[in-house]
Design an enzyme around this catalytic site. Structure first.
Site, mmCIF file in Angstrom:
data_model
loop_
_atom_site.group_PDB
_atom_site.id
_atom_site.type_symbol
_atom_site.label_atom_id
_atom_site.label_comp_id
_atom_site.label_asym_id
_atom_site.label_seq_id
_atom_site.Cartn_x
_atom_site.Cartn_y
_atom_site.Cartn_z
ATOM 1 N N GLY A 313 30.378 26.566 -55.522
ATOM 2 C CA GLY A 313 30.971 27.789 -54.974
ATOM 3 C C GLY A 313 31.291 28.944 -55.896
ATOM 4 O O GLY A 313 31.880 29.922 -55.441
ATOM 5 N N GLY A 315 29.098 30.965 -57.343
ATOM 6 C CA GLY A 315 28.017 31.964 -57.336
ATOM 7 C C GLY A 315 28.404 33.242 -56.606
ATOM 8 O O GLY A 315 29.213 33.217 -55.670
ATOM 9 N N SER A 316 27.795 34.327 -57.046
ATOM 10 C CA SER A 316 28.146 35.653 -56.501
ATOM 11 C C SER A 316 27.761 35.788 -55.025
ATOM 12 O O SER A 316 28.280 36.657 -54.341
ATOM 13 C CB SER A 316 27.437 36.729 -57.316
ATOM 14 O OG SER A 316 26.039 36.515 -57.263
ATOM 15 N N CYS A 318 27.772 32.988 -52.958
ATOM 16 C CA CYS A 318 28.187 31.739 -52.313
ATOM 17 C C CYS A 318 29.358 31.956 -51.371
ATOM 18 O O CYS A 318 30.280 32.694 -51.693
ATOM 19 C CB CYS A 318 28.670 30.734 -53.343
ATOM 20 S SG CYS A 318 27.451 30.283 -54.532
ATOM 21 N N ASP A 353 26.369 26.445 -63.839
ATOM 22 C CA ASP A 353 25.538 27.195 -62.887
ATOM 23 C C ASP A 353 26.396 28.054 -61.954
ATOM 24 O O ASP A 353 27.120 27.526 -61.109
ATOM 25 C CB ASP A 353 24.712 26.193 -62.057
ATOM 26 C CG ASP A 353 23.922 26.867 -60.946
ATOM 27 O OD1 ASP A 353 23.773 28.097 -60.985
ATOM 28 O OD2 ASP A 353 23.460 26.145 -60.042
ATOM 29 N N GLY A 376 21.883 33.655 -61.583
ATOM 30 C CA GLY A 376 21.083 34.238 -60.516
ATOM 31 C C GLY A 376 21.279 35.748 -60.512
ATOM 32 O O GLY A 376 20.367 36.521 -60.818
ATOM 33 N N ARG A 401 19.704 37.232 -52.542
ATOM 34 C CA ARG A 401 20.324 36.465 -51.458
ATOM 35 C C ARG A 401 20.573 35.019 -51.857
ATOM 36 O O ARG A 401 19.826 34.422 -52.648
ATOM 37 C CB ARG A 401 19.451 36.512 -50.215
ATOM 38 C CG ARG A 401 18.126 35.801 -50.344
ATOM 39 C CD ARG A 401 17.266 36.045 -49.120
ATOM 40 N NE ARG A 401 16.066 35.238 -49.132
ATOM 41 C CZ ARG A 401 15.049 35.434 -48.305
ATOM 42 N NH1 ARG A 401 15.087 36.410 -47.424
ATOM 43 N NH2 ARG A 401 13.992 34.646 -48.347
ATOM 44 N N ARG A 416 18.812 22.282 -48.661
ATOM 45 C CA ARG A 416 19.779 22.317 -49.760
ATOM 46 C C ARG A 416 21.209 22.159 -49.229
ATOM 47 O O ARG A 416 22.111 21.726 -49.930
ATOM 48 C CB ARG A 416 19.639 23.651 -50.503
ATOM 49 C CG ARG A 416 20.390 23.721 -51.819
ATOM 50 C CD ARG A 416 20.161 25.038 -52.524
ATOM 51 N NE ARG A 416 20.578 24.973 -53.917
ATOM 52 C CZ ARG A 416 21.800 25.295 -54.325
ATOM 53 N NH1 ARG A 416 22.696 25.730 -53.476
ATOM 54 N NH2 ARG A 416 22.107 25.200 -55.603
HETATM 55 P P1 XMP Z 1 25.235 33.663 -59.540
HETATM 56 O O1 XMP Z 1 26.726 33.847 -59.650
HETATM 57 O O2 XMP Z 1 24.573 33.708 -60.859
HETATM 58 O O3 XMP Z 1 25.055 32.184 -58.962
HETATM 59 O O4 XMP Z 1 24.658 34.605 -58.563
HETATM 60 C C1 XMP Z 1 23.796 31.587 -58.784
HETATM 61 C C2 XMP Z 1 23.960 30.153 -58.298
HETATM 62 O O5 XMP Z 1 24.583 30.114 -57.010
HETATM 63 C C3 XMP Z 1 24.163 28.932 -56.318
HETATM 64 N N1 XMP Z 1 23.716 29.357 -54.991
HETATM 65 C C4 XMP Z 1 24.445 29.250 -53.879
HETATM 66 N N2 XMP Z 1 25.637 28.668 -53.648
HETATM 67 N N3 XMP Z 1 25.508 29.338 -51.396
HETATM 68 C C5 XMP Z 1 26.167 28.686 -52.388
HETATM 69 O O6 XMP Z 1 27.254 28.142 -52.155
HETATM 70 C C6 XMP Z 1 24.301 29.936 -51.556
HETATM 71 O O7 XMP Z 1 23.751 30.513 -50.634
HETATM 72 C C7 XMP Z 1 23.740 29.876 -52.854
HETATM 73 N N4 XMP Z 1 22.552 30.321 -53.364
HETATM 74 C C8 XMP Z 1 22.574 29.996 -54.672
HETATM 75 C C9 XMP Z 1 23.065 28.298 -57.122
HETATM 76 O O8 XMP Z 1 23.622 27.192 -57.782
HETATM 77 C C10 XMP Z 1 22.653 29.422 -58.078
HETATM 78 O O9 XMP Z 1 22.090 28.945 -59.263
#
Ligand code: XMP
Length: 503
Positions: A313, A315-316, A318, A353, A376, A401, A416
């Site tokens: 949780g 991630g930007s 998430c 991550d 990401g 996204r 996932r």
């Molecule tokens: P950042 O903060 O770099 O995070 O944008 C990237 C990481 O976020 C995860 N990820 C998700 N987690 N819902 C989530 O809860 C999502 O839709 C989602 N998409 C990606 C993933 O671990 C990625 O590397």
């Protein structure tokens, strides 16, 4: 029934709340230092067996990593993980493009026979993009070469044979099997060749080396490569039979590492998939995640993983923490998992991550025990990320996204989030959002700034490398007003700074 409910409430009253922290809650205290940023070494371990020259990974997300991103990541010393919102064939093709990008010795190059029509040479160029074609006889013996310069004069018809146009082997400078890449490059420089053909003691063609690759390796001395000098790349897979089928194909395509990419790594499906991969291909490097507890670390290590990926949780994009009420602030999550590794017999590197907003966050993640960092948002919106540039009010953006957003789930990432069976879009329960980020130009600029910030952070800590940083790091907790003080303040406007986002 009533009795049971009351009993549950009673138990709940005794739950303990642990203090947890994330990047913005702490700062590293500067230490006495003799280390200049330029002297810092940022190489690291991605897995038990794979080394990187920089601790950066690009996330397996469909708006972040396909071959263009993965190539730039590997050239900068990190690694890109190709996402799995692709058919197996398409993901395989992406991996192949990375592996083929910078070949040292190109083994089994595409060849033609002297009696082939010239149209075959044109077909090889059009279909596969190869403009340099060694010519071999029926026994595989090198007899000539068609170079890219020859294309200007090539007739595209079946009347002319390759034999009439090829440069004969008698006039070629040829290398011999067993020579090092360095020796091959010396020959290329000495004889001003564009391509060097390598033959064995029976003059059979073994491989080729190209000048273009030589130039690339001079430009990117820190790139991450495998033992045959091809760039490193990883591939994401899911769980179960489908995951294993995908894994098999990615391994054939040459992926260096598999990532079992799920939202909940501490689950039966992930553990069984890791075990199955290790049973089928014991030497293959496997990363699994995402997790946030030491128990999860222990169970996945017992299953055979070679690295652990942390982040529930942060991630930007998430929304897991909002939708499911689940997560652990990222810095504490990394520390928990590192503790799990510390207490296990078999040690594996930890990958942080998600949630990284600046190079300072990378320094903090490494300082609490991560060996590398996956991002990401940081790499989204660049030239190398998939997707078009969109214009709004004269500004440029690209879509970024979450893989748990409705848009991405529709394309396949629903597994996932444990929703593989759901067919209708309206029935998805998304755990991510879709948005846009400002267009950022080449990812190389971002990587340069990240590395610079990292070196600076190590320097302030008096740390020569990651392990010294982890030993020396001393954190302080900060308040909301300290965080405000940390950012630029009391200015009418902030002019653009490459490593500081004001969004
Ligand atoms: P950042 O903060 O770099 O995070 O944008 C990237 C990481 O976020 C995860 N990820 C998700 N987690 N819902 C989530 O809860 C999502 O839709 C989602 N998409 C990606 C993933 O671990 C990625 O590397």
């Amino acid at each position: 029934m009533l009795k049971f409910n009351l009993f549950s409430i009673f138990i709940g009253m005794f739950k303990q709340f642990q203090d947890t922290f994330t990047f913005d809650d702490v700062l590293l205290v500067p230490q006495k230092s003799e280390i200049l940023p330029k002297d810092v070494k940022i190489h690291t371990y991605l897995t038990r067996e794979i080394k990187l020259n920089a601790p950066f990974l690009s996330a397996p997300m469909d708006t972040v990593t396909e071959h263009e991103m993965a190539i730039k990541m590997a050239l900068a010393g990190g690694i890109g993980i190709i996402h799995k919102n692709l058919s197996i064939d398409d993901q395989v093709a992406e991996i192949r493009k990375v592996k083929r990008f910078e070949n040292g010795f190109v083994k089994n190059p595409m060849t033609a026979h002297p009696s082939d029509p010239m149209s075959k040479i044109i077909q090889i160029r059009n279909k596969f993009g190869y403009k340099k074609v060694p010519i071999v006889d029926n026994d595989g013996v090198l007899v000539g070469f068609i170079s890219d310069i020859d294309y200007l004069m090539l007739p595209d018809n079946d009347e002319h044979k390759v034999l009439d146009f090829m440069f004969p082997v008698q006039k070629m400078n040829v290398g011999y099997e067993g020579m090092s890449l360095k020796e091959a490059y010396q020959m290329i420089q000495k004889f001003r060749l564009r391509t060097l053909c390598i033959v064995d003691k029976n003059n059979k063609l073994v491989s080729i080396v190209t000048r273009r690759d030589l130039e690339k390796s001079l430009l990117y001395p820190n790139s991450s490569k495998d033992s045959t000098k091809q760039l490193l790349v990883g591939g994401a897979i899911g769980v179960g039979i489908n995951g294993i089928e995908r894994a098999e194909n990615l391994l054939k395509a040459g992926t260096d590492v598999l990532i079992v990419d799920t939202a909940h790594g501490h689950s039966r499906g992930v553990i069984d998939t890791v075990k199955e991969i290790k049973r089928k291909w014991s030497g293959v490097q496997v990363i699994a995640g995402n997790i946030a507890s030491s128990d999860a670390a222990k169970d996945l290590i017992d299953a055979g993983v070679d690295a652990l990926k942390v982040g529930i949780g942060p991630g930007s994009i998430c929304t897991t923490r909002i939708v499911a009420g689940i997560g652990v602030p990222q810095l504490s999550a990394i520390m928990e998992v590192v503790k799990g590794v510390y207490n296990s017999q078999r040690k594996v590197p930890v990958i942080a991550d998600g949630g990284i907003k600046s190079s300072g966050d990378v320094v903090k993640a490494l300082a609490v025990g991560a060996m590398s960092v996956m991002m990401g948002n940081m790499f989204a919106g660049t030239d190398e990320s998939p997707g078009r540039i969109e214009y709004t009010n004269g500004r440029m953006y690209k879509v970024y996204r979450g893989m748990g957003s409705i848009d991405a789930m529709e394309f396949g990432s629903k597994d996932r989030y444990g929703q593989a069976e759901i067919k209708e879009k309206q029935k998805f329960v998304p755990e991510g959002v879709s948005g846009r980020v400002a267009y950022k130009g080449s990812v190389s600029t971002i990587l340069y700034q990240l590395e610079g910030g990292l070196r600076s952070g190590f320097g302030y800590n008096g740390a020569r490398n990651i392990s010294e940083l982890q030993k020396r790091a001393h954190f302080v907790k900060i308040t909301g007003s300290s965080l405000k003080e940390s950012h630029p303040h009391d200015l009418k406007e902030v002019s653009s700074a490459p490593n500081y986002s004001i969004d």
